[in-house]
Design a protein around this motif. Sequence first.
Motif, mmCIF file in Angstrom:
data_model
loop_
_atom_site.group_PDB
_atom_site.id
_atom_site.type_symbol
_atom_site.label_atom_id
_atom_site.label_comp_id
_atom_site.label_asym_id
_atom_site.label_seq_id
_atom_site.Cartn_x
_atom_site.Cartn_y
_atom_site.Cartn_z
ATOM 1 N N LEU A 250 0.832 -1.208 0.000
ATOM 2 C CA LEU A 250 0.000 0.000 0.000
ATOM 3 C C LEU A 250 0.864 1.255 0.000
ATOM 4 O O LEU A 250 0.542 2.254 -0.634
ATOM 5 N N ARG A 251 1.976 1.173 0.716
ATOM 6 C CA ARG A 251 2.886 2.316 0.758
ATOM 7 C C ARG A 251 3.501 2.560 -0.622
ATOM 8 O O ARG A 251 3.562 3.685 -1.089
ATOM 9 N N GLU A 252 3.892 1.476 -1.271
ATOM 10 C CA GLU A 252 4.481 1.617 -2.613
ATOM 11 C C GLU A 252 3.468 2.141 -3.621
ATOM 12 O O GLU A 252 3.822 2.880 -4.537
ATOM 13 N N LEU A 253 2.202 1.765 -3.437
ATOM 14 C CA LEU A 253 1.163 2.274 -4.340
ATOM 15 C C LEU A 253 0.846 3.748 -4.048
ATOM 16 O O LEU A 253 0.166 4.402 -4.831
ATOM 17 N N GLY A 254 1.295 4.237 -2.896
ATOM 18 C CA GLY A 254 1.103 5.650 -2.577
ATOM 19 C C GLY A 254 -0.117 5.951 -1.728
ATOM 20 O O GLY A 254 -0.599 7.077 -1.695
ATOM 21 N N CYS A 255 -0.605 4.939 -1.016
ATOM 22 C CA CYS A 255 -1.738 5.168 -0.118
ATOM 23 C C CYS A 255 -1.222 5.820 1.172
ATOM 24 O O CYS A 255 -0.320 5.297 1.820
ATOM 25 N N THR A 256 -1.789 6.958 1.541
ATOM 26 C CA THR A 256 -1.190 7.756 2.619
ATOM 27 C C THR A 256 -1.717 7.419 4.018
ATOM 28 O O THR A 256 -1.078 7.750 5.005
ATOM 29 N N ARG A 257 -2.890 6.795 4.097
ATOM 30 C CA ARG A 257 -3.462 6.500 5.407
ATOM 31 C C ARG A 257 -3.824 5.027 5.512
ATOM 32 O O ARG A 257 -4.450 4.486 4.607
ATOM 33 N N LEU A 258 -3.418 4.403 6.623
ATOM 34 C CA LEU A 258 -3.667 2.975 6.812
ATOM 35 C C LEU A 258 -4.350 2.725 8.152
ATOM 36 O O LEU A 258 -4.083 3.412 9.141
ATOM 37 N N GLN A 259 -5.205 1.712 8.155
ATOM 38 C CA GLN A 259 -5.944 1.361 9.371
ATOM 39 C C GLN A 259 -6.095 -0.143 9.413
ATOM 40 O O GLN A 259 -6.412 -0.756 8.390
ATOM 41 N N GLY A 260 -5.872 -0.739 10.568
ATOM 42 C CA GLY A 260 -6.067 -2.184 10.660
ATOM 43 C C GLY A 260 -5.370 -2.781 11.873
ATOM 44 O O GLY A 260 -4.614 -2.103 12.567
ATOM 45 N N TYR A 261 -5.635 -4.063 12.090
ATOM 46 C CA TYR A 261 -5.097 -4.752 13.267
ATOM 47 C C TYR A 261 -3.574 -4.716 13.303
ATOM 48 O O TYR A 261 -2.979 -4.815 14.371
ATOM 49 N N TYR A 262 -2.935 -4.598 12.131
ATOM 50 C CA TYR A 262 -1.466 -4.553 12.136
ATOM 51 C C TYR A 262 -0.980 -3.409 13.019
ATOM 52 O O TYR A 262 0.023 -3.536 13.726
ATOM 53 N N PHE A 263 -1.685 -2.276 12.970
ATOM 54 C CA PHE A 263 -1.272 -1.100 13.748
ATOM 55 C C PHE A 263 -1.923 -1.080 15.127
ATOM 56 O O PHE A 263 -1.254 -0.862 16.126
ATOM 57 N N ALA A 264 -3.219 -1.281 15.143
ATOM 58 C CA ALA A 264 -3.939 -1.220 16.409
ATOM 59 C C ALA A 264 -5.342 -1.792 16.246
ATOM 60 O O ALA A 264 -5.964 -1.615 15.204
ATOM 61 N N ARG A 265 -5.820 -2.463 17.276
ATOM 62 C CA ARG A 265 -7.210 -2.904 17.314
ATOM 63 C C ARG A 265 -8.053 -1.786 17.919
ATOM 64 O O ARG A 265 -7.502 -0.903 18.576
#
Length: 282
Positions: A250-265
């Motif tokens: 997602l970072r390589e595709l240029g998506c600037t905001r991420l949300q999900g269990y990887y970061f926080a529940r």
Amino acid sequence: SKQRGRHGYTLFNQELRRDQADQLALEAELRHALTNDYELVPYYQAIVDSQTGRLAGFETLVRWHHPQRGMIPPSVFMPMAEESGLILKLDRYMIERACAQLAAWYAEGQLSNEVCLHINLSSTHFHDRTLLDWLLPLLRQYGLPAGTLHLEVTESALIDVPDLAISVMKQLKEEGVCLALDDFGTGYSALSYLHRFQFDVLKIDQSFVREVHCQEESAAIVRAILALAAALGLEVVAEGVETPAQVQALRELGCTRLQGYYFARPVPAASLEWERLNGIVP
Ligand code: C2E
Ligand code: CA
Ligand code: CA
Ligand code: CA
């Protein structure tokens, strides 16, 4: 498996009646829960800047701590809340709680002004203008910085009453409220709506994120959504990010905001780990 025929039918009827009784009981219990301040709890899930790894915002998600039944997830009671109309009260309750929380975080110096708060809003609110009557005074009461509140709506909100929805959303925007289109790509996706409704943010549904790192079709769809968003000047949040490989893609595709269990529940306010959130390294 169930017996068919006469007995099967009787059994089915009994089950249906029990289901209906269950639903009515649950509805009465939700009505009751809305009169106290401990059963329905706002949980907060971090939204992260994909480049810096820092906290960019939160999405508020309701949790029902039922005194007898235990924790009931939204998937179980949302359909009943929508059908009974209780969703109007539930959303208002959640927005009031979240705005109070946000104001408290600012007062404690916990948050910078760039951190935004996403709240889900049922399409039912767009059947009249009542939302404006209580939401705008609420925002003034708490004096929240313009643009911190992001209302997440799904496309279904826009299909039933497009003209009314447009005028309500326009007024919200004039007051500085941001609008996010939730579950983008899973509904009707009438692209002209994007233009007509003046959204600020698109949320890419988890179904496109799941295989973004390993399947060309998913990557192509995400790439197309990002290009569309860039052309329209919209921010994009990818939802349901669970693995480092998805983060990387997602970072390589240029998506600037991420949300999900990887970061926080999603967690209750008291359980937020501020040190970690302010310095998340993806
Ligand atoms: P949504 O708005 O699409 O919210 C995202 C859902 O994905 C949430 O489920 C969240 O807990 C879950 N999620 C977040 N990260 C991940 C991940 O990495 N992996 C997976 N598998 N799931 C993840 P939740 O909390 O059960 O909520 C379900 C739906 O209920 C929400 O979908 C939203 O449509 C609705 N909802 C929740 N709270 C409210 C509310 O206060 N008001 C309204 N109107 N709807 C709400
Ligand atoms: Ca949402
Ligand atoms: Ca969503
Ligand atoms: Ca969803």
